[in-house]
Enzyme design. Structure first.
Site, PDB file in Angstrom:
ATOM      1  CE  LYS A 112      -4.354  -1.778   1.802  1.00 33.59           C
ATOM      2  NZ  LYS A 112      -5.485  -1.591   2.725  1.00 33.59           N
ATOM      3  CE  LYS A 196      -6.828  -7.567  -0.475  1.00 31.68           C
ATOM      4  NZ  LYS A 196      -8.156  -7.252   0.033  1.00 31.68           N
ATOM      5  CE  LYS A 199     -14.118  -2.582   2.216  1.00 31.23           C
ATOM      6  NZ  LYS A 199     -13.017  -2.902   3.158  1.00 31.23           N
TER       7      LYS A 199
END
Ligand code: ATP
Ligand code: MG
Length: 335
Positions: A112, A196, A199
C-alpha cells in the site's frame, strides 16, 4: 463459549464480493457457535485520510451491509470501533511492544505504501497491524475469521499475545487463532486474476461491489479476464486457470453448489456460458441483498441506535480487559 472478533474498514461506499465471500459469510456462519463481535473498523480507515462526511456515510453503509448479509445484532455484538475508546488505548500499549523491524516486514504496508509514495503514506498505515492486534486482544478473542490477506497480521497478533504472556505473566493475553477458510479466502480481481479483489484497487473494473447497480456486476463478470488456454476446458485449477477457477469459486459461494459439480456442467461448453449463468447467479444474490441494505439505510436513526447498543455491550467486555493489561504493564491505577 469462545469469543470471536472481526471487522472491515469503511474505506468505500460498498463492500465487494471478496469481503462477502471471504469474510462476511463466514461471520454469519459462526455467530451461533461463538460469542461474536463484529466491528466497522473506522479508525483503520483513517489511515488513508478519508473525507470526513464520506467516512461517516461509509461507516453506516458498512454496518447496513453486515445486517443485510445476516449479522443479527441480537446474537452478535455489532458496533463501530471508534465508539469504544479502548481500541486506541490498547493500541498504544501494543505499539510499545512491537519491534520497528517486525512492523516493517508487513507486506500489506509495503504494497500500500508503494502505491501511495512516502509523502502520501501515513504513520497510521504503518502501525495499522498494531491497532488490529489491539482490536482482537481487547476482547480476549480466541478466533478471528478473515481472508488470506490478513494471515500475516494475525501472526503478528499472535506473536504479540505470546510476548505479553512471557513478559507480564500467563493470562495477560489470549493467543488468537486465524479462521481462514481456504477455498474462499482469496477472491481475485476479475480483470487481474493474479491480484486479490480489493476496495482500494485502482481502476476497479475487476471488482464486484455489493451495493452497485447489478448491471455493472454483470458487465464485470462478462468481461472477466480468463485464461489464454485454447482448449476452453472448465476445471478448478488455480495455477493453470486462475481466472476460471476464481469464477468457479464465486459461482459456488453465491449458489451453495459444489465447485467440481459446476465445472463438470460447463466443461466443453466454452467460457461464455459459464459467465452468463454466473452473472445471473450474482444478480440473484445482489438484488435481495441490496433491498435489505436499503431498508437499514432508509432509517439511519434506527441503525445508529443498533450501533450504540452494540458499543455499550462491547465496552462492557473491553473495559476489564484493558484494566487487566494496564495493571500488568505497571500503570498506576487511577483509584
Ligand atoms: P482495502 O483494500 O481498503 O484494504 P479490503 O478489500 O482488503 O480493503 P478490508 O476491510 O481490508 O477490505 O478487509 C475486510 C475483510 O475482507 C478481511 O477479513 C479481509 O481478509 C477480507 N478480504 C478482503 N479482500 C478479500 C478477497 N479478495 N477475498 C477474500 N477475502 C477478502
Ligand atoms: Mg484490506
Amino acid at each position: 463459549r469462545q469469543r470471536i472478533f472481526s471487522g472491515m474498514q469503511p474505506t468505500d461506499g460498498s463492500l465487494h464480493l471478496g469481503n462477502y465471500i471471504g469474510a462476511l459469510s463466514q461471520w454469519i456462519a459462526l455467530q451461533d457457535s461463538y460469542d461474536a463481535l463484529y466491528c466497522v473498523v473506522d479508525l483503520h480507515a483513517l489511515t488513508v485520510n478519508p473525507d470526513p462526511a464520506l467516512l461517516r456515510e461509509r461507516t453506516r453503509r458498512t454496518a447496513a451491509q453486515y445486517l443485510a448479509g445476516g449479522i443479527d445484532p441480537e446474537r452478535s455484538v455489532l458496533f463501530v470501533q471508534s465508539h469504544v475508546a479502548a481500541h486506541a488505548e490498547l493500541a498504544w500499549l501494543l505499539s510499545c511492544q512491537t519491534g520497528f523491524g517486525e512492523a516493517s516486514r508487513m507486506t500489506q504496508f509495503k504494497d500500500k505504501s508503494a502505491k501511495q509514495g512516502s509523502d502520501g503514506t501515513t504513520v497510521g498505515l504503518f502501525t495499522y497491524p498494531v491497532l488490529m492486534a489491539a482490536d482482537i486482544l481487547l476482547y480476549d478473542a480466541a478466533l478471528v475469521p478473515v481472508g488470506e490477506d490478513q494471515r500475516q497480521h494475525l501472526e503478528l497478533t499472535r506473536d504479540l499475545a505470546q510476548r505479553l504472556n512471557t513478559r507480564f505473566g500467563d493470562g495477560t493475553a489470549v493467543v488468537p487463532e486465524a479462521h481462514i477458510v481456504k477455498a474462499v479466502a482469496k477472491i481475485q480481481d476479475l480483470q487481474d486474476p493474479g491480484a486479490k479483489m480489493s476496495k482500494s484497487s485502482t481502476g476497479g473494473k475487476g471488482v464486484v461491489w455489493l451495493l452497485e447497480d447489478p448491471k455493472k456486476a454483470v458487465k464485470a463478470i462478462k468481461s472477466a479476464v480468463t485464461d489464454a488456454d485454447e482448449s476452453y476446458g472448465v476445471r478448478f485449477d488455480p495455477v493453470a486457470k486462475p481466472g476460471i477457477s476464481n469464477l468457479l469459486t464465486i459461482f459456488s459461494a453465491v449458489t451453495g453448489r459444489d465447485v467440481d459439480e459446476i465445472a463438470t456442467e460447463y466443461d466443453g461448453r466454452g467460457y461464455g456460458y459459464l459467465k452468463v449463468d454466473l452473472a445471473d447467479a450474482v444478480v440473484a444474490f445482489l438484488e435481495p441483498f441490496q433491498a435489505r441494505a436499503n431498508t437499514y439505510l432508509a432509517d439511519p436513526a434506527q441503525l445508529d441506535k443498533v450501533l450504540a447498543d452494540g458499543a455499550d455491550r462491547a465496552r462492557e467486555i473491553a473495559q476489564p480487559v484493558l484494566e487487566r493489561l494496564y495493571e500488568r504493564f505497571g500503570l498506576l491505577p487511577a483509584r
